[in-house]
Every structure is written in C-alpha cells, then in structure tokens.
Write an enzyme that holds these catalytic residues in place. Structure first.
Site: not given
Lengths: 592, 592
Positions: A434-435
């Site tokens: 993620y990110e």
C-alpha cells in the site's frame, strides 16, 4: 506472548550522539534536549509496550466484524484508543493552533515506530487520521481547518484516504467515482472505493473520509481528479453532529494480516462532500502529503522488523538446542542456547544491522521534513523527496524479510500462530503494497526523483557520501571497515545512475527494467552512509570514555557487519541493471 | 479462484529433450517413452487441476477440526483422497511386490509437483505416507513389510513421522519419549510429539505412526534413539483391525498456512510399538529416507512457486493499469495490461527462470536417486546427497520468495484472501522450516556433504560444470550468454569451498558463518548449469526445425535472463563468505 522493549536507548543515540538535534538550527529543535526526548520516548514506549502490544495478538485473532452496517474493533481497542488520545499522542506533531503539541515530525516518527512495533493494525487508525489532518491542513480553507482539524488532532474523529476502486489502483486515471456539484457549493459523491483502511469502526464519534472523485465534464484521466471531504456523519457549522451521510460499508476485506484494522469497501451513494483544495487538482493535493505518508509506511517496515528481531533474540537466548562447535557454552545445561550458533548469529546480525541502519535513515528523513516544513528549505525538500521512495520501498521489503528471518529462528514454533511470529510476517507484508506498491516507488525514484531539479538532489547525495569519506580519510579505524566499502558501493550507484542517463532517450526500458534493483542499490548506499556516520559518532563517544562503552562498541561492530556482509550486494545490483532491459523484455507476453 | 495449468509441456522437454530418459541405462527408464510419460503426466495433471486444486482454498478456509478426539478434514478432502487412491497415484513409485506400480522416482517427483501445486496441504497426507512406506521398506523385517506396506501403498492406511518434541527439534538428542520393552517383543511408547503432520484425520482406516523414542538404558543423546511402528489401531496377524492403541491427539496446531493438513500434538500413553530396524539405530534409519523426503520438500518449494507464478502471469495479462512507456499496446482499451511494464516483466522473469531451473534440478536429483536405488550406483548416491541440501534449502527459500513476488503483482488484490495469493505465500513458508530448517540444510552441506568421501562428489560436480563448458566452448550462441557467467559463478563457488577448507581446522566458525550463503551460491551454480544444459538442448531442437520453435526460443531467452540477472549473485555471496566469521560473531550474546 511476544515481548517488546522500546528501543529508546538507540533512539537517544541517534538524536543526540549522531544528529545532535538540540543544537540544530531547525525551529523547535532547541527544545529537544536529552532529558526532554527521553521523557517523551519513555512515555510513548510505556504506552506501546504496556497497552498496545498486549492487544496485538487479540486484534489478529478477533479481527473486526461488520454486523448490520456497524463495524466493531477487537476487544480492548477502544480503551487503548482512549489512552492514546488522552496522552495527547495523536496530535504530537500537529499545529498548536488546532490543538496539537507542535513537536517536530522527527519525534512523531520516533514515537510512531514504537506504536507500530507494538500494534501496527491499531496504530493505523491514528496514522490515517494524521494523513487526513495533513491534507486538510495543507489544502483546506480557514473555515475547513477550523471545522475539521481540532477533532482530527484529538482523534475524536478519525480520518481515511479513499483512492482505490476495483478496477483502478496504481492507475488512478481510471477512477469512476463521481462528484456532482450542488447549488449550495457542496458535491454529491457516488461510487465505490475499496481497501479503505480504518474505513469504519467504533472508536470515534465521526469519520472524515478524504475521497478522490471526478467532477463530470472535467479533464480526462488523472488531471480530472478532485479531492473531497466526506464525513460519515454530517457536521453543522457549530461543529455539532447531525444526520448520517450517505456513506456505508459494503464489506470488510479478509486479509493476510492487519486483522485488527477494518479494511472496508466503502459505498458512496450521493453522499455530501466538500471540495478540498482546487477542482481537478486532487492528485497534486495527495502528492503534497506523500512524503509524510510514505515515510510513515517505511516506519512500519522498520518498526515491525524491530519487534520481530527482539523476539528472535529472546528465543535464541533461551531455546537450548545443540552445542557450539567451539565447545559447550552452557556445559551444565542439556544443550547450548541457539545464539551460540554462527548461522543464528548471521541471521540476527542481518536483522539488527538492517533495523538500526533503517532507523538512522528514517530519522534523517524526518529531520529533512522538519527542515523543509519549518524553514521552507527547498534543498531539504528535494533531498527527502529523493529518499522517500528508497525508504518506503527498501524498508518495507527488507522489513518484511526481517520478520521472515526472525520467524525462521523459531523453527516450527515460528510457524504456529501461538508465538506471534507469523503475525509479524503477515502484518509486515502489506507495507510493501500500500501507499504505492514498491515497484511504483522504484519508478518514482528512477523516473521522477533522480532527474528532479536537474539531478541536483542526487548529486548532493553523492557529494555527501564523498565528503564524508574525504573528511574521515585519515581515520584508520573507519577506513577499511567503513570508508572503502561505502566508496565502492557509492561507485556502483553512480555507475548505475549514469547507465540510466545514457540510455534514457534511446532505451527508456533500460531504466524501467533496472528501477527496482536501483532502489535497493540506493538503499544500501544510504544505509551504508548511516552506518559510517554512526560508527564515527560511536568512535567519538568512545574516545571520551563513556560509561556505556559496550553500547558504542556494539554499534561499531554492527556497522562492520553491515559493511562486510550486506553492502556487497551493490555490485550484484549494478550488474543486473547494466544487463539492460533485453533479458527482461525478451519474451512475447504470450510466452510466459 | 486461482488457476492451475499442469506444466506437462515443460516436463516433457526435461524428460525427453534434455534428459532423453528413454535411452537411459537405468532399469525401468526404457518404458519412459514420450507417449507413456505424456499419458501419465496428463492424467496426474487432470486430477491435480480438476479435483485437488478446487479444494485448496476450501482447505485453507475450513482447516481441520478436533472434536471429542476425532480429527476431521475439510469438506471434499475425503472424496478427493479416494480418487487419488483409486487412480493408483499413491503407489506410483512403490514396489510392485507390495502393490505399487514400480515407476521411477523421477516420475513420482513430476506428478508430485503437480499435486503439491494444486493442493499442498492435501498432498502431505500421501507424502507422509510415502515416507513411512520408504522407512518400512528399507528397514522392516519381511513380516513387517508384509503387514504394513500393502495398505500404505494404497493409502488405505496413512503414515506419519514423529520426531519433534516440545523441547527437542533440531537437537533430537534431547528427546524424552520412552520405549519400554515388553515380554512379547513389542514396546510401550510414552511421550508427547508435536508438529505431527497428518497426525490424525478421517480419510483412512488406520494411521501408521513412525515414532522416534529412547529405550531406557541405551546410549545418551542421538545414539540412543530407536524407531518404532505405532499404529493408531491395532492390527492382528491377519491384517484385521482391532482395538484402539493408546495414541491420542492432544491438540491441533493453529498455523500460518497448510490449514488443510492436520498438524497434531500426539500423545503416546504406553502405546504398543514395534521396533523398526535395529535398536539405537533410529537416526540412521531416518537418514536413509532423508534424500527422498528432502527432495519432496524441495518439490513443494518448486510446485507452489509454479502455481503462484501462473496466477501472477494471468493477472498481469488481464489487469489493465497504466500505459507502456514505449507507446500504448492496448490502444482501444482504457489502459494496457500490467504485463507491458518492465518492472512486472522483471518480476515474472525472476519467477519463471527460478521455477524452470529448479524443475530441471529436481528432475536431475530424482534421476540420481533412481540410479542409486536401481543400480546401486554409489557415485549417484554421493552426488544426490550433495545436491539434496541445496535443493531443499534453495528451492524452499526461493520458492517462498516467488510466492511473495507473485503476490506483489496483484497489489492489494494479492493481500486479501479472496484471490488465493496469500495462501500460496503462507503455505510455502513451512517448507523452509520442516524436514530440517534451511539453516540445518546449509550446515549439512558444508559440514558433512562437501567433504564426504574425500570431497569426491563436489569435485565431480565441478568437473561436470567444467566439462560442459569445455564441450561447448566452440558454440558461439552459448558462449557469452551462458558459458561465461556459468564459469564465473563456478569459480566463485570453488573459491568459497577452498576458503572453507583452508580455515576449517583453525577457524571452524568461518564455514558455519558462511554456510547459508554457500548453500545459495551452490544453488545458483547448479541452476545455472541446468540453464546452460537446457539452452543447449533447446538450441539442438531448434536446429532441427521443430513445430513449436517458440517454446524452445522462450526456453533460451529465459535462460539468458537467469544468467544475466540472477547468477551475478554468486560474487556477492562469495564476498560475504570470504569476510569470515568475525563480522558475524563479534558481539557478546548479551549485546543483541
């Protein structure tokens, strides 16, 4: 149950022996004297170890539940969240104007590492809130700031980030969520967002969703994306909570880890939203928070590696199995502890040298963020923008590896869930995704950051390495063990960067095919530079005859290990990169 | 649901183009003509893909349950086990005297890979049974063989291996389970064993536990361990089932993965057992099965990497996200498929080149086992003993890595359980631990196998590499892409081996601290040799103008990738090794 000892001694070394923060020219750093930082770190560590960590396994086992549209967090989470709030930790580095404590981001990163290590899934509730705070702080109108920030600072209300849709992840241009303008200046938001961390739960009075959506008639692709504030419960001008907004949880995701965090499918069915920042400039608004957010994920890689490492050490000290080849070290016991065995040492040194090197790199980046934010220093901003994809990508990749290596020390006892080592690996895995998945970090580094401002920042980084080596070349203690390996690694990095530059125009795939290896190559040089600096700082301290000489000697020995056994990877990474795109791109898509 | 396409085309290439098995001098290999092997592999593949694979997610989700002392397997397992039995797969490479089909171990490894890829947890029930079969076949009396083998061959009864105890894993000398001799020649077994795969379940009429235990008054440590047959249900001389033995399941373990396999705590409370082989020679009896058992775990690393890779490819072809930097490749769609992106290619090539290289290495080892067992060839036995720790350690380490890389291709969709990628990673993780944790494989390689028979086998391996290079040095197509990198890698391996030899007497820790890296260095050279051989075989086929030229061209290109991007790791591994034990052993145990 897993143990966790807050690494406050190591943090104090970084802050005061290495960085000497109290003498820094960054506004606010003058308050960071050793007595103050040690008090803050000790308090945060206590909360982490005594309150959050015991809930980590509970969160994994129970997970979150969705019943009749209501999400419940695991037993104990709400009480712990209250304690986090009451201690003022949620607003540690937020602006005092909105109720924050105004501390440097550096201190927020340090306390954040401990909260993550103790309970990553739990800490995400405040982490996402901090992200929402930063976005509104940077892009909100005065009225929006006054309305939303104070209760995000206290975490009375928590925040979320809504980017991903089922068919649109990395490629946000494909997004379909719509925002239709209303007469009163608000928008009606309609669409489905997935993978929304902390999307709903029972620990706050309201949830402030930040939602990316397209205003009909705007530009195609990412240039037509705007950012909106969409509360779960409507808030009137006096700040009073009103009716429910048209936001609902479609489902909770069943995930490999971070079970304690409610990862939601969010449905917006004509929900009321308020434009944050300019129309169609939603991506730019997201980007301004990206350094902080990605550093936060890099801290997750570091924090969870630290706690996994600590448990591996404890097990290796206590588990009796086999005998040292050089003679029994526990002759009165039935066997020696695992830690006598060189292969166990190899694993533990690998873990330790990563964790401490990554912590130094994290602290440096956090300091650069403070310098950029508090002093408007563009060079600091440029340098941290360069480092961020490296930190996010390398620290989460290697952080996950460390959890797997720590689990391996436990043998079969690491594979069963009872000892918590499996959870560390399962939780750490998400940080690579993620990110911005780590492949995207590598592309950001090579495709954007290297050439940013005419390559000024990467040149400054190379100069920093060169200057350190030059400044210390008379230091015989540093020379063979630190300066030479660092020099050689830096040469590999420069050669790889040069290779990309030379092939960029004619063969853009060369850089793209080598980007991932380049990110790790950069990581080795950056962590190598940290180790050289730390060794130098430790040697200086030792020369003064400190009480805790053993700490500094250990620091130097750990650095020597990194330089002898880890940094030689740079030559391999360079060789891979210089083999170009052909080996990678040779096949037709159908041939896989 | 994950897909799985049995890799029968690749297996046919190995068997017939590379190894030309039908012309081998190994007894039984003359039957292995292409028509025969393709029929067997197609049938096994069908069972794997159509019956076992759909149950893989079910097994993960439901797991096994223990209620009132009875263990139940997930829904559908029993039916599938019946089909496995009815197809004769469980006895494929067992002796016809006991109902087996007498096929070579090579064919058993090939079908085994498909069963593992389709459903690793399920296949363990037959895998453990095969281990018990081999032990009794090798060490049983004629009466024991007649009594136990026929129903193990058919899997009417299944088998287990009971080694580990709570305080005794790698160090079996610490074992406490007791075997007290009875007047009738049997023994009463008392003790607790943990981590017993397939320890109990509802798919067979009886379970034949092989249990390591100590006969009171015997030698201390591993020299006092004996091996016993302990049935779950007593069997009379006519083979009829009688009363329950004093064996019970204490608990099921909750594990990171392989949920479909019942991992049991087994309690033996004066259970009746029968000595298998000689008194106090239990360890030796275990060792004779070790090559097969560890190869089987290496096959797990390979099989699960293959299925994870296949799913990553499918997702990369279908998921539309972003545009190729060199121009849109799907201009009519909203975006290009992931597979156009060089960083995705990098990941897929890494996966593919490992899987196919490891498969070749596995087949070679299986052939060596056949040669050793069917011809009594000591050199083949020595070579496979050398290769086994490399195969087990490297294929499970890298196999796990591949599952993680394949999962990464899915982004967030790989982290949620729905798509099955998390399960592959969680299941693959155990293979690095059991059947001798990979650190133990490294020690076995460096501490035992390298010097075995005066170093004869490792010298033979080096000669094989040298001879291949020499025999092909006129081949310009092989030279730069294959022979030179192989030569350089082999030089690194020889230098590392030499380094160990020179320091062995004075500094035994040097070899122990470098053992893990040496295992991976060896793996690269062994897989590199496989790639060079496969490229040569593919080139020979291409010269003959085959119908499926694309298959052979792909093979060569995949090999080129391995040589360009993977094998350069050998220089790094050598550098680590040659840094010696000091960086690894510098700290006091208390300093971690």
């Amino acid at each position: 149950m897993p143990i966790y000892t807050p690494p406050t001694r190591d943090m104090a070394f970084l802050l005061h022996d290495l960085m000497q923060v109290e003498t820094s020219d960054i506004p606010g750093y003058d308050e960071l004297d050793p007595a103050f930082t040690s008090a803050v770190l000790a308090e945060a560590g206590k909360l982490a170890a005594e309150v959050l960590q015991p809930l980590n396994a509970v969160g994994d086992r129970e997970g979150c539940t969705l019943e009749n549209g209501v999400v419940r967090t695991p037993a104990g989470f709400k009480d712990a969240f209250d304690q986090l709030r009451e201690g003022g930790w949620t607003g540690l580095d937020c602006d005092p104007e909105f109720g924050g404590q105004g501390m440097p981001h550096l201190l927020g990163s340090a306390t954040g590492e401990m909260f993550v290590a103790a309970n990553m899934a739990f800490n995400m509730y405040q982490g996402l809130t901090h992200g929402a705070y930063s976005a509104i702080f940077a892009h909100g109108t005065e009225a929006q700031k006054a309305k939303w920030l104070p209760r995000l600072v206290t975490c009375e209300w928590t925040g979320t980030m809504n980017l991903t849709e089922p068919h649109s992840g990395t490629d946000l241009g494909l997004m379909r969520t719509k925002a239709e303008p209303q007469d009163d200046g608000s928008y009606k938001i309609t669409g489905t967002k997935i993978f929304i961390s902390a999307g709903d739960h029972d620990m706050a009075d309201n949830i402030v969703h930040l939602v990316l959506a397209k205003i009909p008639g705007g530009p195609e692709g990412v240039k037509g994306i705007s950012l909106f504030i969409v509360p779960k419960i409507m808030v009137d001008d006096d700040g009073k909570l009103g009716a429910a907004n048209a936001v609902s949880v479609g489902a909770l995701e069943h995930k490999m880890g971070i079970h304690g965090n409610a990862t939601c499918v969010m449905n917006y069915d004509g929900a009321t939203g308020y434009l944050l920042g300019e129309k169609h400039k939603g991506m730019r608004a997201m980007f301004t928070m990206m350094n902080e957010a990605r550093l936060g994920v890099g801290v997750q890689g570091l924090g969870i590696a630290e706690v996994a490492y600590q448990n591996a050490v404890a097990y290796a000290r206590e588990r009796l199995q086999g005998r040292a080849v050089t003679g029994a070290e526990n002759p009165d016991g039935p066997a020696d502890p695992l830690i006598v065995h060189p292969d166990i040492r190899r694993s533990l040194m690998r873990q330790k040298s990563f964790v401490e090197g990554a912590r130094a790199l994290t602290f440096w980046a956090a300091q650069l963020i403070d310098r950029a934010q508090r002093m408007g220093d563009d060079d600091a901003e440029g340098m941290v923008s360069l480092l961020i994809p490296v930190i996010k990508g390398v620290q989460t990749d290697r952080g996950f590896d460390v959890t797997v290596e720590a689990q391996q020390v436990f043998g079969g006892h690491g594979y069963i869930e009872d000892n918590g080592m499996s959870q560390f690996a399962r939780d750490a895995r998400i940080a690579m995704i993620y990110e911005g998945a780590n492949g995207i970090q590598a592309l950001d580094l090579v495709g954007r950051k290297l050439a940013q401002d005419g390559g000024k920042h990467v040149m400054a980084f190379f100069d920093m390495v060169k200057d350190f080596i030059k400044d210390n070349e008379g230091n015989e203690d540093l020379k063979a063990g630190f300066l030479e390996p660092l020099k050689s690694a830096s040469k590999d990095l420069q050669a790889a960067a040069m290779y990309f530059m030379q092939s960029a125009a004619k063969r853009p795939n060369d850089a793209l095919a080598g980007a991932y290896d380049f990110m790790h190559l950069f990581g080795h040089v950056a962590i190598g530079l940290m180790w050289a600096r730390m060794a130098r700082a430790a040697m200086d301290k030792l020369a003064a005859g400190p009480d805790d000489a053993a700490f500094y000697e250990t620091k130097i020995a750990t650095g020597r290990y990194y330089m002898a056994r880890e940094i030689p990877a740079t030559a391999m990474l360079r060789a891979r990169i210089e083999s170009g795109a052909d080996p990678v791109m040779a096949l037709d898509a159908a041939a896989f």
